[in-house]
Every structure is written in structure tokens, then in C-alpha cells.
Write a protein that holds these residues in place. Sequence first.
Motif, mmCIF file in Angstrom:
data_model
loop_
_atom_site.group_PDB
_atom_site.id
_atom_site.type_symbol
_atom_site.label_atom_id
_atom_site.label_comp_id
_atom_site.label_asym_id
_atom_site.label_seq_id
_atom_site.Cartn_x
_atom_site.Cartn_y
_atom_site.Cartn_z
ATOM 1 N N LEU A 26 0.804 -1.221 0.000
ATOM 2 C CA LEU A 26 0.000 0.000 0.000
ATOM 3 C C LEU A 26 0.838 1.273 0.000
ATOM 4 O O LEU A 26 0.361 2.327 -0.423
ATOM 5 N N TRP A 27 2.085 1.186 0.457
ATOM 6 C CA TRP A 27 2.904 2.389 0.493
ATOM 7 C C TRP A 27 3.169 2.912 -0.920
ATOM 8 O O TRP A 27 3.331 4.126 -1.104
ATOM 9 N N ILE A 28 3.189 2.016 -1.904
ATOM 10 C CA ILE A 28 3.396 2.452 -3.287
ATOM 11 C C ILE A 28 2.223 3.310 -3.750
ATOM 12 O O ILE A 28 2.402 4.349 -4.401
ATOM 13 N N ILE A 29 1.003 2.904 -3.398
ATOM 14 C CA ILE A 29 -0.183 3.652 -3.801
ATOM 15 C C ILE A 29 -0.253 4.985 -3.070
ATOM 16 O O ILE A 29 -0.535 6.033 -3.676
ATOM 17 N N TYR A 30 0.038 4.945 -1.770
ATOM 18 C CA TYR A 30 -0.076 6.170 -0.978
ATOM 19 C C TYR A 30 1.064 7.158 -1.224
ATOM 20 O O TYR A 30 1.046 8.260 -0.662
ATOM 21 N N LEU A 31 2.023 6.779 -2.064
ATOM 22 C CA LEU A 31 3.018 7.760 -2.490
ATOM 23 C C LEU A 31 2.378 8.902 -3.269
ATOM 24 O O LEU A 31 2.957 9.986 -3.387
ATOM 25 N N ALA A 32 1.171 8.647 -3.797
ATOM 26 C CA ALA A 32 0.458 9.701 -4.521
ATOM 27 C C ALA A 32 0.162 10.897 -3.629
ATOM 28 O O ALA A 32 0.037 12.027 -4.130
ATOM 29 N N LEU A 33 0.039 10.687 -2.326
ATOM 30 C CA LEU A 33 -0.264 11.799 -1.419
ATOM 31 C C LEU A 33 0.874 12.805 -1.343
ATOM 32 O O LEU A 33 0.675 13.987 -1.663
ATOM 33 N N PRO A 34 2.100 12.399 -0.929
ATOM 34 C CA PRO A 34 3.173 13.401 -0.892
ATOM 35 C C PRO A 34 3.535 13.938 -2.268
ATOM 36 O O PRO A 34 3.882 15.119 -2.395
ATOM 37 N N VAL A 35 3.434 13.094 -3.297
ATOM 38 C CA VAL A 35 3.742 13.574 -4.650
ATOM 39 C C VAL A 35 2.735 14.641 -5.073
ATOM 40 O O VAL A 35 3.102 15.709 -5.585
ATOM 41 N N GLY A 36 1.444 14.376 -4.864
ATOM 42 C CA GLY A 36 0.416 15.333 -5.254
ATOM 43 C C GLY A 36 0.505 16.633 -4.490
ATOM 44 O O GLY A 36 0.409 17.726 -5.080
ATOM 45 N N PHE A 37 0.713 16.555 -3.166
ATOM 46 C CA PHE A 37 0.824 17.777 -2.371
ATOM 47 C C PHE A 37 2.072 18.577 -2.749
ATOM 48 O O PHE A 37 2.054 19.813 -2.761
ATOM 49 N N THR A 38 3.170 17.869 -3.048
ATOM 50 C CA THR A 38 4.393 18.565 -3.458
ATOM 51 C C THR A 38 4.200 19.280 -4.788
ATOM 52 O O THR A 38 4.620 20.429 -4.959
ATOM 53 N N LEU A 39 3.552 18.602 -5.747
ATOM 54 C CA LEU A 39 3.278 19.231 -7.036
ATOM 55 C C LEU A 39 2.405 20.475 -6.867
ATOM 56 O O LEU A 39 2.638 21.509 -7.506
ATOM 57 N N ALA A 40 1.401 20.379 -5.994
ATOM 58 C CA ALA A 40 0.531 21.536 -5.748
ATOM 59 C C ALA A 40 1.316 22.676 -5.113
ATOM 60 O O ALA A 40 1.156 23.849 -5.488
ATOM 61 N N GLY A 41 2.172 22.360 -4.140
ATOM 62 C CA GLY A 41 2.981 23.399 -3.500
ATOM 63 C C GLY A 41 3.909 24.090 -4.482
ATOM 64 O O GLY A 41 4.069 25.317 -4.444
ATOM 65 N N VAL A 42 4.522 23.317 -5.364
ATOM 66 C CA VAL A 42 5.400 23.906 -6.376
ATOM 67 C C VAL A 42 4.613 24.817 -7.307
ATOM 68 O O VAL A 42 5.079 25.896 -7.691
ATOM 69 N N GLN A 43 3.399 24.406 -7.668
ATOM 70 C CA GLN A 43 2.573 25.237 -8.548
ATOM 71 C C GLN A 43 2.207 26.567 -7.890
ATOM 72 O O GLN A 43 2.190 27.607 -8.551
ATOM 73 N N TYR A 44 1.932 26.546 -6.596
ATOM 74 C CA TYR A 44 1.642 27.798 -5.897
ATOM 75 C C TYR A 44 2.879 28.697 -5.842
ATOM 76 O O TYR A 44 2.768 29.919 -5.969
ATOM 77 N N LEU A 45 4.052 28.110 -5.666
ATOM 78 C CA LEU A 45 5.276 28.907 -5.687
ATOM 79 C C LEU A 45 5.538 29.480 -7.077
ATOM 80 O O LEU A 45 6.016 30.610 -7.208
ATOM 81 N N LEU A 46 5.226 28.699 -8.110
ATOM 82 C CA LEU A 46 5.358 29.207 -9.474
ATOM 83 C C LEU A 46 4.413 30.387 -9.715
ATOM 84 O O LEU A 46 4.765 31.348 -10.409
ATOM 85 N N THR A 47 3.221 30.309 -9.131
ATOM 86 C CA THR A 47 2.275 31.415 -9.252
ATOM 87 C C THR A 47 2.817 32.665 -8.564
ATOM 88 O O THR A 47 2.688 33.787 -9.089
ATOM 89 N N VAL A 48 3.427 32.495 -7.407
ATOM 90 C CA VAL A 48 4.039 33.626 -6.708
ATOM 91 C C VAL A 48 5.137 34.243 -7.563
ATOM 92 O O VAL A 48 5.209 35.475 -7.735
ATOM 93 N N ALA A 49 6.017 33.396 -8.107
ATOM 94 C CA ALA A 49 7.112 33.901 -8.928
ATOM 95 C C ALA A 49 6.591 34.620 -10.165
ATOM 96 O O ALA A 49 7.120 35.668 -10.565
ATOM 97 N N ARG A 50 5.549 34.080 -10.781
ATOM 98 C CA ARG A 50 4.979 34.708 -11.983
ATOM 99 C C ARG A 50 4.445 36.109 -11.666
ATOM 100 O O ARG A 50 4.645 37.053 -12.436
ATOM 101 N N ASN A 51 3.778 36.250 -10.536
ATOM 102 C CA ASN A 51 3.236 37.551 -10.163
ATOM 103 C C ASN A 51 4.328 38.538 -9.759
ATOM 104 O O ASN A 51 4.159 39.747 -9.914
ATOM 105 N N LEU A 52 5.445 38.032 -9.255
ATOM 106 C CA LEU A 52 6.528 38.920 -8.856
ATOM 107 C C LEU A 52 7.271 39.493 -10.053
ATOM 108 O O LEU A 52 7.782 40.620 -9.991
ATOM 109 N N VAL A 53 7.347 38.741 -11.145
ATOM 110 C CA VAL A 53 8.106 39.195 -12.310
ATOM 111 C C VAL A 53 7.211 39.727 -13.428
ATOM 112 O O VAL A 53 7.714 40.159 -14.466
ATOM 113 N N SER A 54 5.886 39.701 -13.234
ATOM 114 C CA SER A 54 4.953 40.161 -14.260
ATOM 115 C C SER A 54 4.137 41.340 -13.746
ATOM 116 O O SER A 54 3.882 41.451 -12.549
#
Length: 208
Positions: free
Chosen positions: A148-176
Amino acid sequence: MTQSSSSSGERAKRPNGVLRALNTLDRILGIIERVIVAGSILVMAALMSAHVVGNLLFQQGISGTYEVTEMLIVIITFVGVGYATRNARHISMSAIYDQLGGRLRKGLLILICLGTAVLMFYFAFKSAEYVMTIYGRGRASASLHIPLWIIYLALPVGFTLAGVQYLLTVARNLVSQDIYRSFNEKEAYAEVPDDLETSSDDDASRGA
């Protein structure tokens, strides 16, 4: 004169270089998200279809179909968090945000994105601890005995991807200069569609 023009040229090139690097990162993350989400949906659809056909024609379906389907739903749900964030399709509470404009609006959006990114990374950390606990206990699925740990790897992967996307949004607004709700989705709440403006003008002329 030459030095000032060259320095201003370098300043103008920096945001473009930053945006190119961030755009490359965004595209790579987008490919990863689409492959995982679309691949999981296709596998789930094919598996369920084959299971139904097997039951109808041969009176015997594919064993473990429902178990695999539940696992794929977990993967789609949590990796889809990052995909929804990337396309600005997440739920947002904007009662105060919609009343602001200009720098205040952008500042609040940056603050919201920073806070949400921190929250996403915290969820990723806690879910990673949960995955390690599952791994240490050796838990597996009932019929197929998939760890089951293989399946539940989707949790940290998904949350990390979401966090990176929010940081990308911050960076986009800072330079635009414009306001972006995600890295590629520009703020459009204040814009009125042309057909709506035309229809309102027509209604006003008719009333007159």
C-alpha cells in the motif's frame, strides 16, 4: 550612456530568463501530471470495461478489479490536486479578494499562494511520514497483495506538485505586471466579455 543602456538591457533580460526557466519547469510538471492522471483514468476505464465484458460473456470478471480501481482513484485524486492548481481550477474563497484591485489584489494573491504553498508542503511532509509508517508495517492490499505504500506515495507527490505550482504562481506575479491566478492563467475576473457588453448596449438602446 552606454553603461546605463547596457545595465537596463540586462535588467530587462532577467525577468525573461527567469520566466523561461519557470516555464520549462511548469511544462515538465504538467507532463508528469497529465501522464499520471490520464494514464490512471485510461487504465481504470480499460480494466472496468474488461471486467464487465468478462462477466457478461464468460461469467467471470478480472479478479482484483475493484481493488485496483480504488487505488487508481487515490492516485487520480491527489495528483489531480497539482493539476487543478496548475490550471487555476481549485476552489477559492474570494469575497475579500474580489473587492480589491491593483497592487492590493496582487499582494493578497501572493500572500494566499505563499500560505497555501506552505500548507501543501506541510501536508506532503505529514503524508510522507504516513507512507513510511505503512511501509514499516508491511501493509498490502487484500487480494492482489500490492504494497500500500506504493499507492499512498500519490499523497506526498500530489501535495508537493501543488505546493510547487503555488510557488510558481508567486514567482509569476513577482516578475509580471499582470495578475496571474496560476503560472499560465491570467486574472480575468475584472474583464467583461464583448458579447455581454454588446447585449447590454443593445438592451439600453431598446429601452431608450
